[in-house]
Design a protein around this motif. Structure first.
Motif, short mmCIF file in Angstrom:
data_model
loop_
_atom_site.label_atom_id
_atom_site.label_comp_id
_atom_site.label_asym_id
_atom_site.label_seq_id
_atom_site.Cartn_x
_atom_site.Cartn_y
_atom_site.Cartn_z
N ASP A 139 3.23 5.41 7.96
CA ASP A 139 3.29 6.75 7.39
C ASP A 139 1.86 7.24 7.24
O ASP A 139 1.16 6.87 6.30
N ALA A 141 0.71 9.86 6.26
CA ALA A 141 0.44 10.68 5.09
C ALA A 141 -0.05 9.87 3.90
O ALA A 141 -0.69 10.40 2.99
N VAL A 142 0.23 8.55 3.90
CA VAL A 142 -0.14 7.74 2.74
C VAL A 142 -1.20 6.70 3.07
O VAL A 142 -1.61 5.95 2.20
N ASP A 144 -4.90 5.20 3.84
CA ASP A 144 -6.23 5.51 3.32
C ASP A 144 -7.26 4.71 4.12
O ASP A 144 -7.33 3.48 4.00
N PRO A 146 -6.65 8.63 5.99
CA PRO A 146 -5.49 9.15 6.72
C PRO A 146 -5.58 8.82 8.21
O PRO A 146 -6.66 8.76 8.79
#
Length: 292
Positions: A139, A141-142, A144, A146
């Motif tokens: 994912d 979006a999550v 780190d 991105p």
């Protein structure tokens, strides 16, 4: 309406299959060349040949390397493989250095570190996990930071040339940086030789993502009249020498660039396939950013 018929492949001829088998073996065993090169560097083969005058027979080389007698006969196999890859040159009396292996002699600007770094277990393990990396969904979006983690980051939880790699393995991280510096230094030396007119006409230059300033220092050494500024992230330049040879500015090139007559960018591959090689150095003339 009849469904479109799928294209069919012609059955390869016998000669094509024989060639295909040869190609399959070649692709499957190519990794042995990198491992042989790594082995030669770790044993000190290029340096030993250099100290023996630039050429040596396998027995003389085995003695110089202090190899145990039980392993000395196998040294010839390693040397033959390196000769077929232009790492060494085969001669009547043994094996000689080539320009490639000369780069690997001790004291040659860290090129050995580059070869050892890209053939390290970290890169090998990341490569062995490529199929699993492709199958694993993420994912974005999550994550780190991105985006899709590279195979290297996915395998080790660290990123090349970042603090996370230094925390994981300080010694290997140092080797990666030495290899990158050697790569940049070689390209820069050629650039300075071939583009003397360009640098000779400059008054100021900003090296974007210039790290510890090695490249900028090379410019100032060759062209003392050029005022060089290094722009990089704070953690990249915090350990840079502050002796006044070049100026350092902590920042992000995507936000602002210190004014200069020209900017230098090192452009390499991005994304999952990024590595230490294949860097292109760009010097961009920026009259609107010029400073006196």
């Amino acid at each position: 309406m009849a469904a479109a018929q799928a294209p069919t492949m012609e059955t390869p001829t016998g000669a094509q299959l024989v060639q295909a088998q040869a190609d399959l073996w070649r692709h499957s065993l190519t990794y042995l060349t990198s491992m042989a090169l790594r082995c030669a560097i770790q044993l000190g083969v290029p340096t030993a040949i250099h100290r023996l005058g630039g050429a040596a027979s396998p027995p003389d080389l085995a003695a110089a390397l202090s190899l145990p007698p039980s392993k000395a006969p196998f040294l010839g196999r390693l040397l033959r493989l390196l000769a077929t890859s232009n790492v060494l040159a085969a001669s009547a009396g043994g094996y000689a250095l080539t320009p490639l292996s000369y780069l690997l002699v001790d004291g040659q600007d860290g090129h050995a570190a580059f070869a050892l770094g890209v053939a390290s277990r970290y890169h090998v393990e990341a490569s062995l996990g490529l199929a699993d990396w492709f199958r694993k969904d993420v994912d974005v979006a999550v994550t780190d930071p991105p985006g899709v983690p590279s195979p290297f980051e996915d395998a080790h939880g660290a990123m090349l040339f970042e603090e996370s790699m230094a925390l994981l393995d300080p010694e290997t991280d140092k080797m990666f940086h030495e290899g990158l510096a050697a790569h940049d230094h070689t390209g820069m030396s050629m650039l300075l030789r071939e583009c003397r007119d360009l640098f000779g006409s400059l008054r100021s230059l900003t090296d974007c993502c210039g790290g510890d300033g090695t490249t900028a220092r090379a410019v100032v050494e060759a062209f003392p009249h050029v005022k060089c500024t290094v722009l990089d992230l704070p953690r990249k330049i915090e350990k840079a020498p502050r002796d006044g040879v070049v100026d350092y500015v902590a920042g992000d090139l995507f936000h602002s660039i210190p004014p200069a007559q020209a900017v230098m960018l090192k452009v390499g591959p991005a994304g999952p396939s990024a590595c230490m090689g294949c860097t292109v150095i760009l010097v961009l003339w920026c009259p609107r950013l010029s400073i006196a």
